[in-house]
Structures are given as C-alpha cells and as structure tokens.
Design a protein around this motif. Sequence first.
Motif, PDB file in Angstrom:
ATOM      1  N   PHE B 225       2.954   2.972   5.720  1.00 13.75           N
ATOM      2  CA  PHE B 225       1.605   2.558   6.132  1.00 13.75           C
ATOM      3  C   PHE B 225       1.378   1.072   5.871  1.00 13.75           C
ATOM      4  O   PHE B 225       0.863   0.338   6.720  1.00 13.75           O
ATOM      5  CB  PHE B 225       0.586   3.403   5.359  1.00 13.75           C
ATOM      6  CG  PHE B 225      -0.850   3.113   5.678  1.00 13.75           C
ATOM      7  CD1 PHE B 225      -1.493   3.770   6.704  1.00 13.75           C
ATOM      8  CD2 PHE B 225      -1.570   2.181   4.934  1.00 13.75           C
ATOM      9  CE1 PHE B 225      -2.814   3.511   7.001  1.00 13.75           C
ATOM     10  CE2 PHE B 225      -2.894   1.907   5.221  1.00 13.75           C
ATOM     11  CZ  PHE B 225      -3.509   2.578   6.263  1.00 13.75           C
ATOM     12  N   VAL B 226       1.803   0.626   4.684  1.00 12.64           N
ATOM     13  CA  VAL B 226       1.565  -0.748   4.260  1.00 12.64           C
ATOM     14  C   VAL B 226       2.154  -1.751   5.256  1.00 12.64           C
ATOM     15  O   VAL B 226       1.607  -2.830   5.460  1.00 12.64           O
ATOM     16  CB  VAL B 226       2.164  -0.951   2.851  1.00 12.64           C
ATOM     17  CG1 VAL B 226       2.245  -2.411   2.484  1.00 12.64           C
ATOM     18  CG2 VAL B 226       1.354  -0.197   1.843  1.00 12.64           C
ATOM     19  N   PHE B 227       3.237  -1.353   5.910  1.00 10.12           N
ATOM     20  CA  PHE B 227       3.901  -2.269   6.836  1.00 10.12           C
ATOM     21  C   PHE B 227       3.089  -2.511   8.109  1.00 10.12           C
ATOM     22  O   PHE B 227       3.312  -3.479   8.812  1.00 10.12           O
ATOM     23  CB  PHE B 227       5.276  -1.720   7.225  1.00 10.12           C
ATOM     24  CG  PHE B 227       6.352  -2.093   6.262  1.00 10.12           C
ATOM     25  CD1 PHE B 227       7.124  -3.222   6.478  1.00 10.12           C
ATOM     26  CD2 PHE B 227       6.583  -1.329   5.132  1.00 10.12           C
ATOM     27  CE1 PHE B 227       8.111  -3.577   5.590  1.00 10.12           C
ATOM     28  CE2 PHE B 227       7.570  -1.679   4.248  1.00 10.12           C
ATOM     29  CZ  PHE B 227       8.338  -2.802   4.471  1.00 10.12           C
ATOM     30  N   PHE B 228       2.183  -1.608   8.430  1.00 12.05           N
ATOM     31  CA  PHE B 228       1.497  -1.702   9.717  1.00 12.05           C
ATOM     32  C   PHE B 228       0.028  -2.086   9.597  1.00 12.05           C
ATOM     33  O   PHE B 228      -0.572  -2.538  10.572  1.00 12.05           O
ATOM     34  CB  PHE B 228       1.608  -0.375  10.470  1.00 12.05           C
ATOM     35  CG  PHE B 228       2.995  -0.100  10.952  1.00 12.05           C
ATOM     36  CD1 PHE B 228       3.402  -0.548  12.200  1.00 12.05           C
ATOM     37  CD2 PHE B 228       3.909   0.581  10.171  1.00 12.05           C
ATOM     38  CE1 PHE B 228       4.677  -0.319  12.655  1.00 12.05           C
ATOM     39  CE2 PHE B 228       5.196   0.812  10.616  1.00 12.05           C
ATOM     40  CZ  PHE B 228       5.573   0.357  11.856  1.00 12.05           C
ATOM     41  N   ALA B 229      -0.567  -1.890   8.433  1.00 11.71           N
ATOM     42  CA  ALA B 229      -2.006  -2.110   8.308  1.00 11.71           C
ATOM     43  C   ALA B 229      -2.325  -3.610   8.223  1.00 11.71           C
ATOM     44  O   ALA B 229      -1.593  -4.385   7.611  1.00 11.71           O
ATOM     45  CB  ALA B 229      -2.518  -1.399   7.061  1.00 11.71           C
ATOM     46  N   THR B 230      -3.398  -4.018   8.900  1.00 11.42           N
ATOM     47  CA  THR B 230      -3.873  -5.399   8.794  1.00 11.42           C
ATOM     48  C   THR B 230      -5.381  -5.388   8.557  1.00 11.42           C
ATOM     49  O   THR B 230      -5.961  -4.346   8.252  1.00 11.42           O
ATOM     50  CB  THR B 230      -3.605  -6.188  10.093  1.00 11.42           C
ATOM     51  OG1 THR B 230      -4.297  -5.535  11.146  1.00 11.42           O
ATOM     52  CG2 THR B 230      -2.134  -6.281  10.408  1.00 11.42           C
ATOM     53  N   LYS B 231      -5.985  -6.586   8.725  1.00  7.58           N
ATOM     54  CA  LYS B 231      -7.426  -6.708   8.502  1.00  7.58           C
ATOM     55  C   LYS B 231      -8.215  -5.850   9.488  1.00  7.58           C
ATOM     56  O   LYS B 231      -9.245  -5.279   9.152  1.00  7.58           O
ATOM     57  CB  LYS B 231      -7.821  -8.191   8.645  1.00  7.58           C
ATOM     58  CG  LYS B 231      -8.857  -8.613   7.647  1.00  7.58           C
ATOM     59  CD  LYS B 231      -8.949 -10.122   7.563  1.00  7.58           C
ATOM     60  CE  LYS B 231      -9.233 -10.747   8.915  1.00  7.58           C
ATOM     61  NZ  LYS B 231      -9.156 -12.223   8.878  1.00  7.58           N
ATOM     62  N   ALA B 232      -7.723  -5.791  10.742  1.00  2.43           N
ATOM     63  CA  ALA B 232      -8.448  -5.051  11.772  1.00  2.43           C
ATOM     64  C   ALA B 232      -8.377  -3.552  11.505  1.00  2.43           C
ATOM     65  O   ALA B 232      -7.294  -3.033  11.244  1.00  2.43           O
ATOM     66  CB  ALA B 232      -7.847  -5.360  13.139  1.00  2.43           C
ATOM     67  N   PRO B 233      -9.534  -2.866  11.555  1.00  7.66           N
ATOM     68  CA  PRO B 233      -9.521  -1.417  11.278  1.00  7.66           C
ATOM     69  C   PRO B 233      -8.661  -0.629  12.277  1.00  7.66           C
ATOM     70  O   PRO B 233      -8.154   0.429  11.927  1.00  7.66           O
ATOM     71  CB  PRO B 233     -10.988  -1.024  11.404  1.00  7.66           C
ATOM     72  CG  PRO B 233     -11.752  -2.297  11.287  1.00  7.66           C
ATOM     73  CD  PRO B 233     -10.872  -3.387  11.797  1.00  7.66           C
ATOM     74  N   VAL B 234      -8.514  -1.148  13.516  1.00 11.45           N
ATOM     75  CA  VAL B 234      -7.721  -0.413  14.513  1.00 11.45           C
ATOM     76  C   VAL B 234      -6.290  -0.210  14.025  1.00 11.45           C
ATOM     77  O   VAL B 234      -5.661   0.817  14.288  1.00 11.45           O
ATOM     78  CB  VAL B 234      -7.673  -1.189  15.853  1.00 11.45           C
ATOM     79  CG1 VAL B 234      -7.201  -0.279  16.967  1.00 11.45           C
ATOM     80  CG2 VAL B 234      -9.013  -1.797  16.149  1.00 11.45           C
ATOM     81  N   SER B 235      -5.802  -1.214  13.291  1.00 16.44           N
ATOM     82  CA  SER B 235      -4.404  -1.148  12.859  1.00 16.44           C
ATOM     83  C   SER B 235      -4.165   0.064  11.970  1.00 16.44           C
ATOM     84  O   SER B 235      -3.053   0.564  11.892  1.00 16.44           O
ATOM     85  CB  SER B 235      -4.049  -2.420  12.107  1.00 16.44           C
ATOM     86  OG  SER B 235      -4.739  -2.446  10.891  1.00 16.44           O
ATOM     87  N   TYR B 236      -5.221   0.561  11.297  1.00 15.57           N
ATOM     88  CA  TYR B 236      -5.059   1.732  10.431  1.00 15.57           C
ATOM     89  C   TYR B 236      -4.637   2.940  11.251  1.00 15.57           C
ATOM     90  O   TYR B 236      -3.831   3.746  10.805  1.00 15.57           O
ATOM     91  CB  TYR B 236      -6.361   2.028   9.679  1.00 15.57           C
ATOM     92  CG  TYR B 236      -6.588   1.114   8.498  1.00 15.57           C
ATOM     93  CD1 TYR B 236      -6.260  -0.243   8.576  1.00 15.57           C
ATOM     94  CD2 TYR B 236      -7.108   1.597   7.313  1.00 15.57           C
ATOM     95  CE1 TYR B 236      -6.461  -1.082   7.495  1.00 15.57           C
ATOM     96  CE2 TYR B 236      -7.307   0.767   6.222  1.00 15.57           C
ATOM     97  CZ  TYR B 236      -6.981  -0.579   6.324  1.00 15.57           C
ATOM     98  OH  TYR B 236      -7.160  -1.413   5.259  1.00 15.57           O
ATOM     99  N   VAL B 237      -5.188   3.035  12.470  1.00 11.79           N
ATOM    100  CA  VAL B 237      -4.811   4.147  13.352  1.00 11.79           C
ATOM    101  C   VAL B 237      -3.324   4.047  13.676  1.00 11.79           C
ATOM    102  O   VAL B 237      -2.572   5.028  13.553  1.00 11.79           O
ATOM    103  CB  VAL B 237      -5.647   4.114  14.645  1.00 11.79           C
ATOM    104  CG1 VAL B 237      -5.264   5.279  15.553  1.00 11.79           C
ATOM    105  CG2 VAL B 237      -7.127   4.164  14.313  1.00 11.79           C
TER     106      VAL B 237
END
Lengths: 146, 288
Positions: B225-237
Amino acid sequence: MNFIKKSPWILHYDGSSCNGCDIEVLASLTPLYDVERFGIINTGNPKHADILLITGSVNEQNIPVVKQLYEQMAEPKAVVAVGICATSGGIFAECYNVVGGVDKVLSVDVYVPGCAARPEAVIDGVVKALGILEQKQKRMRKRKYR
Amino acid sequence: MFTFILRIIGIIILAPLAGGMLTGMDRVITARMQGRQGPPVLQPFYDVLKLLQKEPIEVNLMHRFYVYIALIFVIFTTVIMLTGGDILLAIFALTLGSIFFVLGGYASNSPYSLVGSERELLQMMAYEPMVLLTGIGLYYADNSFFIKDIVSAQAPAILSLPGIFLGLLFILTFKLRKSPFDLSMCHHGHQEIVQGITTEYSGRDLAVIEITHWYETVIALTLVFVFFATKAPVSYVFAVLACLLAYFLEIVIDNGFARVKWQLALDSSWIITGVLGTVNLIILSFFR
Ligand code: SF4
C-alpha cells in the motif's frame, strides 16, 4: 455455537489396509467430491486433528501406533473406521498377525461399511461423526463448569 | 488523545478481521483454480473459533508463552504501520515477533518443529535484507522513515522504486507463507515436514498462530500500500487495488509452484535483493 461442526480436521491412518480404502479416502479430496466444502482438511498431524480416520485392520505391530495417535489428539475427538477391514478385520481377519477391527483397540464412533468404502460413504461417515463430536463437546463443557 | 486510542483499538480489532477475510477468499480462489468448489469464505474464522473451543494441551511451560509474545509484537507492528509510524521500528518489531515464534518451535523439542524452526530462520535470512532495503528505499524516495510522510508525498513511491517494489513482491511469498517458499510451515495439509513449527501446537495456541498470521498478512499488504499512496485521496483506491492484485498474484504463484529447497530459496531471494534492490538504490542516488 459449536464450531467443531464447521471445521473438522482429519487425521488419516492406514492400519493394514490393502490401499483400496485409502484411495477412496483421498478421492474425497478431489474436485469431484471436494470435502473442503465442509471445511474438512486432511491434516496429517494428530495434534491438529478432530477426527481419526482409520482404514484397514489393526495388527500386532500397529496397536501402540494407533493408541498413541489417538492419545495425542485434543478433545473433543472421534474415531471413524473406514472399510470392512477397519470394522471387523474383513478378509484379513484370519491372518496370523491381524487382531481385528479398530474397535479392538479404540472406541470407534462411526463404522463405514464397504470394500472399498465409496467416497460418498466416507463423507457420510465423517458427517455422522460431526454429530458425535458436537455431543462430546457439550459433555466437555459440562464437565468444565461442574 | 481519545480518538487516537479509539483508532488503535479499531486497528487491533479490524486488522485480523480483514486478514481472515483475505485468507478465506484465498482458500475459495485456490479451490476454484483447482476446479473445486471450496469452503465458505468465513472458513478461517470457523477454524479459529473451533480451535479456541478445543482442549488445551500443554507441551511445556514456555512453549505457548512464545506464541503469545509473538502475537503481541505483531500487533505492535500492525499498530505502528497503520497509525503511520516509523517503518524501521515496525520492521524490527516484526522481526522480533518472528524470532519469538521460532523460539516457540525450538521449545517443543519435537524433530518436526525443530526442522521447521531452522527453516524459518533460513527464510528470515532470505527475506530480511529485502525488507530492510524497502525501508531504506522509501527513505531515499521521500526523505522520511515515517509512513504518514511517505503516504502523503507528491508522487507515489513506486515511480522511483520500481525495482524495490518487485523485490518486495518476491519476498512477500515468504511472508505470506506461500509456495514455493513455504518451507517452515504451510497451510496445505500433507507436506514433507507435516506442519513445521506448528506441529506441537494445538487448540488455543494454534488459533493464536493463525491470528498472528492474519495480522502479518495485513502488515505485508500495508507495505505494498505504502508504495502507491500519495497526497491525493484517489490514490488510496489504487493502492488498495494494488494490494488485492498483489495478493491475487501470490495465490497464483502459490498454486503454480512446488516447494523449493532452502538453498534455492536463499540464493534466489538474495540475488533478487542484490540486483533489483541495490541497482534501484544506486540509480536513485544519482537523481538526488
Ligand atoms: S475394506 Fe476392502 S478395500 Fe478397504 S482396506 Fe479392506 S480389503 Fe482393502
């Protein structure tokens, strides 16, 4: 809620079977019968198992083995004798080394007849054992709270 | 402060539920891949609840103690990771948990669990370097060891760390106890050393081991997960999708390969770590 009915783990022990029943036991793991539908797993480890499935008769040499396997299992536990050999000795009953069915050594809960027992019958026997396991668990709990 | 405690309690309760659900889906998907119908999705929970109801067998005094300590460290790791804490602390707490688990295997004196423990140590030797490199790489990419900083970066870490991510995927097979690297213990019955470390555990202790594994699954996927998440909430999806995809990939690998010998497991993971991990780090250091 009794979860033992939902996840019975099996220990399969081959007494002195001709291998016919063993193949049928393993056949119930195949896609055609798929016992994992009922949460049944063939563990191969007495400490994890709930049901001891014995094929073949008991002979002089494996009496201590059968007893030890049974003793290592945690309560509640059930014994299922698969095939006519495990029930009474079957065609091997007259052999010089054969003691007889599994019930000569352990108290058997379910007898599955047949030579070889069909996979359907094996599964049916295990499902019968589930009811017995449930009763045993209830008894166990009563003992604990007394 | 109050919400923080509530969050921690939420993590402690929800993480194993998620891990258990994943394991259940794993078993169904595995069964479908083999042309079987498979157990219900909730089967892992039934298994654990059954184990909790069984008679406890005590091998010796210390035997079960180690398992509980391992669980505590793994819970600690999960909480650190999911509250955005220090990834280095998380990695070492996780390692400590695994060490206690190995000690539990040694404590029983059964030859099966001794072999299992030894193999677990070899496995740890195989995957630890890559896990450490992951932490270091994430620091290089985002200048912080704190997960909450890493997941709120501008660009996802995968862009600068593709090699490290692939290496991590490789060693996830160890962490999730999947074939070909399930040498020390595995979830399928009838393997060559029966149940490895867990051979002598039964009842409640075995249930604790299973729950520990659920936490570990969540930890492993958090690393993805950590590799893909950024500031933008969309990235969490996207990150969650990536986690599920990674897990599915592991299931495919699990079904497609037989168990390998420990020599091959050790060599291959060190080569992967050495090539993908270090090359990635070297290239990254040029761009800083
Ligand atoms: S019951 Fe028949 S098939 Fe089964 S072990 Fe005995 S002889 Fe073989």
